[in-house]
Design a protein around this motif. Structure first.
Motif, PDB file in Angstrom:
ATOM      1  N   ALA A 209       0.844  -1.199   0.000  1.00 65.11           N
ATOM      2  CA  ALA A 209       0.000   0.000   0.000  1.00 65.11           C
ATOM      3  C   ALA A 209       0.875   1.243   0.000  1.00 65.11           C
ATOM      4  CB  ALA A 209      -0.915  -0.009   1.226  1.00 65.11           C
ATOM      5  N   TRP A 210       0.334   2.314  -0.587  1.00 66.73           N
ATOM      6  CA  TRP A 210       1.015   3.605  -0.660  1.00 66.73           C
ATOM      7  C   TRP A 210       0.012   4.690  -0.319  1.00 66.73           C
ATOM      8  CZ3 TRP A 210       1.351  -0.410  -3.910  1.00 66.73           C
ATOM      9  CH2 TRP A 210       2.625  -0.941  -4.187  1.00 66.73           C
ATOM     10  N   LEU A 211       0.518   5.811   0.187  1.00 70.68           N
ATOM     11  CA  LEU A 211      -0.332   6.929   0.566  1.00 70.68           C
ATOM     12  C   LEU A 211       0.339   8.233   0.149  1.00 70.68           C
ATOM     13  CD1 LEU A 211      -2.927   7.764   2.171  1.00 70.68           C
ATOM     14  CD2 LEU A 211      -1.456   7.906   4.188  1.00 70.68           C
ATOM     15  N   CYS A 212      -0.482   9.183  -0.274  1.00 67.06           N
ATOM     16  CA  CYS A 212      -0.007  10.530  -0.600  1.00 67.06           C
ATOM     17  C   CYS A 212      -1.022  11.524  -0.064  1.00 67.06           C
ATOM     18  CB  CYS A 212       0.137  10.706  -2.111  1.00 67.06           C
ATOM     19  SG  CYS A 212       0.608  12.382  -2.594  1.00 67.06           S
ATOM     20  N   GLU A 213      -0.551  12.507   0.698  1.00 64.12           N
ATOM     21  CA  GLU A 213      -1.432  13.563   1.194  1.00 64.12           C
ATOM     22  C   GLU A 213      -1.075  14.872   0.509  1.00 64.12           C
ATOM     23  OE1 GLU A 213      -2.962  15.824   5.237  1.00 64.12           O
ATOM     24  OE2 GLU A 213      -1.567  14.155   5.415  1.00 64.12           O
ATOM     25  N   VAL A 214      -2.096  15.544  -0.010  1.00 67.42           N
ATOM     26  CA  VAL A 214      -1.908  16.829  -0.674  1.00 67.42           C
ATOM     27  C   VAL A 214      -1.795  17.916   0.396  1.00 67.42           C
ATOM     28  CG1 VAL A 214      -2.936  18.512  -2.252  1.00 67.42           C
ATOM     29  CG2 VAL A 214      -3.187  16.049  -2.705  1.00 67.42           C
ATOM     30  N   THR A 215      -0.716  18.689   0.332  1.00 64.17           N
ATOM     31  CA  THR A 215      -0.482  19.741   1.327  1.00 64.17           C
ATOM     32  C   THR A 215      -0.544  21.146   0.735  1.00 64.17           C
ATOM     33  OG1 THR A 215       1.901  19.549   1.014  1.00 64.17           O
ATOM     34  CG2 THR A 215       0.915  18.250   2.809  1.00 64.17           C
ATOM     35  N   GLU A 216      -0.607  21.252  -0.601  1.00 64.28           N
ATOM     36  CA  GLU A 216      -0.707  22.551  -1.267  1.00 64.28           C
ATOM     37  C   GLU A 216      -1.718  22.480  -2.399  1.00 64.28           C
ATOM     38  OE1 GLU A 216       3.018  24.140  -2.616  1.00 64.28           O
ATOM     39  OE2 GLU A 216       4.067  23.538  -0.793  1.00 64.28           O
ATOM     40  N   GLU A 217      -2.468  23.564  -2.578  1.00 67.05           N
ATOM     41  CA  GLU A 217      -3.443  23.659  -3.666  1.00 67.05           C
ATOM     42  C   GLU A 217      -2.728  23.691  -5.022  1.00 67.05           C
ATOM     43  OE1 GLU A 217      -7.039  24.387  -3.297  1.00 67.05           O
ATOM     44  OE2 GLU A 217      -6.706  23.818  -1.212  1.00 67.05           O
ATOM     45  N   GLY A 218      -3.407  23.209  -6.049  1.00 64.28           N
ATOM     46  CA  GLY A 218      -2.924  23.380  -7.418  1.00 64.28           C
ATOM     47  C   GLY A 218      -2.062  22.251  -7.926  1.00 64.28           C
TER      48      GLY A 218
ATOM     49  N   GLY B 182       0.629  19.487  -8.686  1.00 60.12           N
ATOM     50  CA  GLY B 182       1.140  18.483  -7.761  1.00 60.12           C
ATOM     51  C   GLY B 182       2.635  18.266  -7.780  1.00 60.12           C
ATOM     52  N   THR B 183       3.395  19.227  -8.267  1.00 62.20           N
ATOM     53  CA  THR B 183       4.846  19.083  -8.294  1.00 62.20           C
ATOM     54  C   THR B 183       5.343  18.638  -6.917  1.00 62.20           C
ATOM     55  OG1 THR B 183       4.940  20.876  -9.894  1.00 62.20           O
ATOM     56  CG2 THR B 183       7.021  20.249  -8.862  1.00 62.20           C
ATOM     57  N   GLY B 184       6.101  17.588  -6.893  1.00 60.77           N
ATOM     58  CA  GLY B 184       6.641  17.089  -5.629  1.00 60.77           C
ATOM     59  C   GLY B 184       5.781  16.040  -4.943  1.00 60.77           C
ATOM     60  N   LEU B 185       4.543  15.838  -5.390  1.00 58.25           N
ATOM     61  CA  LEU B 185       3.707  14.801  -4.778  1.00 58.25           C
ATOM     62  C   LEU B 185       4.204  13.426  -5.194  1.00 58.25           C
ATOM     63  CD1 LEU B 185       0.048  16.159  -5.121  1.00 58.25           C
ATOM     64  CD2 LEU B 185       1.471  16.060  -3.077  1.00 58.25           C
ATOM     65  N   ARG B 186       4.259  12.528  -4.213  1.00 58.48           N
ATOM     66  CA  ARG B 186       4.678  11.146  -4.454  1.00 58.48           C
ATOM     67  C   ARG B 186       3.910  10.216  -3.538  1.00 58.48           C
ATOM     68  NH1 ARG B 186       9.581   9.037  -6.015  1.00 58.48           N
ATOM     69  NH2 ARG B 186       9.368   7.656  -4.255  1.00 58.48           N
ATOM     70  N   LEU B 187       3.674   9.038  -4.022  1.00 51.08           N
ATOM     71  CA  LEU B 187       3.103   7.991  -3.184  1.00 51.08           C
ATOM     72  C   LEU B 187       4.203   7.423  -2.303  1.00 51.08           C
ATOM     73  CD1 LEU B 187       1.019   6.300  -5.979  1.00 51.08           C
ATOM     74  CD2 LEU B 187       0.072   7.428  -3.946  1.00 51.08           C
ATOM     75  N   GLU B 188       3.925   7.318  -1.005  1.00 53.32           N
ATOM     76  CA  GLU B 188       4.891   6.772  -0.050  1.00 53.32           C
ATOM     77  C   GLU B 188       4.394   5.418   0.423  1.00 53.32           C
ATOM     78  OE1 GLU B 188       7.772   8.199   0.598  1.00 53.32           O
ATOM     79  OE2 GLU B 188       7.312  10.007  -0.578  1.00 53.32           O
ATOM     80  N   ARG B 189       5.274   4.445   0.468  1.00 56.25           N
ATOM     81  CA  ARG B 189       4.922   3.084   0.884  1.00 56.25           C
ATOM     82  C   ARG B 189       4.484   3.101   2.356  1.00 56.25           C
ATOM     83  NH1 ARG B 189       6.983  -2.092  -1.215  1.00 56.25           N
ATOM     84  NH2 ARG B 189       5.669  -3.613  -0.194  1.00 56.25           N
ATOM     85  N   ILE B 190       3.441   2.368   2.650  1.00 61.59           N
ATOM     86  CA  ILE B 190       2.899   2.249   4.009  1.00 61.59           C
ATOM     87  C   ILE B 190       3.419   0.938   4.606  1.00 61.59           C
ATOM     88  CG2 ILE B 190       0.820   1.925   5.384  1.00 61.59           C
ATOM     89  CD1 ILE B 190      -0.731   3.417   3.231  1.00 61.59           C
ATOM     90  N   ASP B 191       3.826   0.996   5.868  1.00 57.79           N
ATOM     91  CA  ASP B 191       4.202  -0.207   6.593  1.00 57.79           C
ATOM     92  C   ASP B 191       2.911  -0.859   7.095  1.00 57.79           C
ATOM     93  OD1 ASP B 191       5.169  -2.200   8.227  1.00 57.79           O
ATOM     94  OD2 ASP B 191       6.200  -0.844   9.622  1.00 57.79           O
ATOM     95  N   LEU B 192       2.567  -1.994   6.518  1.00 60.12           N
ATOM     96  CA  LEU B 192       1.318  -2.665   6.863  1.00 60.12           C
ATOM     97  C   LEU B 192       1.448  -3.565   8.095  1.00 60.12           C
ATOM     98  CD1 LEU B 192       0.224  -3.623   3.259  1.00 60.12           C
ATOM     99  CD2 LEU B 192      -0.766  -1.830   4.705  1.00 60.12           C
ATOM    100  N   LEU B 193       2.645  -3.709   8.632  1.00 58.73           N
ATOM    101  CA  LEU B 193       2.853  -4.612   9.760  1.00 58.73           C
ATOM    102  C   LEU B 193       2.631  -3.936  11.113  1.00 58.73           C
ATOM    103  CD1 LEU B 193       5.975  -6.512   8.424  1.00 58.73           C
ATOM    104  CD2 LEU B 193       3.567  -7.184   8.306  1.00 58.73           C
TER     105      LEU B 193
END
Length: 189
Positions: free
Chosen positions: A166-175, A177-188
């Motif tokens: 699983a991966w997660l990305c949270e949007v922190t700025e409007e407009g 998406g430069t710099g947005l990336r999916l980050e791997r989630i530790d499922l354990l």
């Protein structure tokens, strides 16, 4: 933007642990090429979970209910009703796996345009590490190039192969998406 229907990491763990118990053996269905059945079973599970949380689910089901642009949407009814979760499911094509990353990304593109605090993309790399990497790279590209992000939107991506991830990305700025990336989630944890 309204609050999240539930914590994305908790939702990822719940889906990945419970869905296999809810649906007929995925390996059996996939071997038989019954991706539609597998998708239907996943949507039925999400519908049930959404109802438990107090949402109305909009999706195509066995009763003929039509989907609302996406595979399934959890909708908050009443005055000011809005989407709480938007979900797309794309399994790809076992006969032509070279285009699977593109197929997943095309469905992910719909999530970008749809406004909901939590956006869920479910796919399967079928244990193919290169396909998984290509898919995440392509989704990252779509995130970076989309120009109408809203602060607080969260993108949750699940690979429902036997080696779940699983991966997660949270949007922190409007407009844009430069710099947005999916980050791997530790499922354990």
């Amino acid at each position: 933007m309204q609050s999240l229907p539930m914590d994305p990491v908790d939702l990822a763990k719940l889906i990945l642990s419970e869905i296999e118990n809810h649906v007929e053996s995925r390996q059996y269905l996939v071997r038989r090429g019954e991706f539609t059945r597998w998708t239907s079973d996943v949507k039925d599970w999400l519908d049930q979970k959404g109802r438990e949380l107090g949402y109305y689910s909009i999706y195509t089901d066995d009763l003929g209910t039509s989907e609302f642009m996406l595979d399934i949407v959890w909708w908050k009814r009443g005055s000011g009703g809005s989407a709480a979760l938007a979900c797309e499911i794309e399994w790809g094509n076992t006969r032509d796996p070279r285009r699977n990353a593109g197929r997943v990304a095309e469905d992910f593109d719909k999530l970008l345009s749809f406004k909901a605090p939590l956006k869920l993309m479910i796919f399967s790399s079928e244990k193919n590490l290169k396909m998984r990497q290509d898919t995440i790279r392509e989704l990252d590209r779509y995130l970076a190039e989309y120009g109408d992000h809203r602060v607080g939107e969260k993108y949750l991506v699940l690979d429902m192969t036997t080696k779940q991830a699983a991966w997660l990305c949270e949007v922190t700025e409007e407009g844009l998406g430069t710099g947005l990336r999916l980050e791997r989630i530790d499922l354990l944890n």
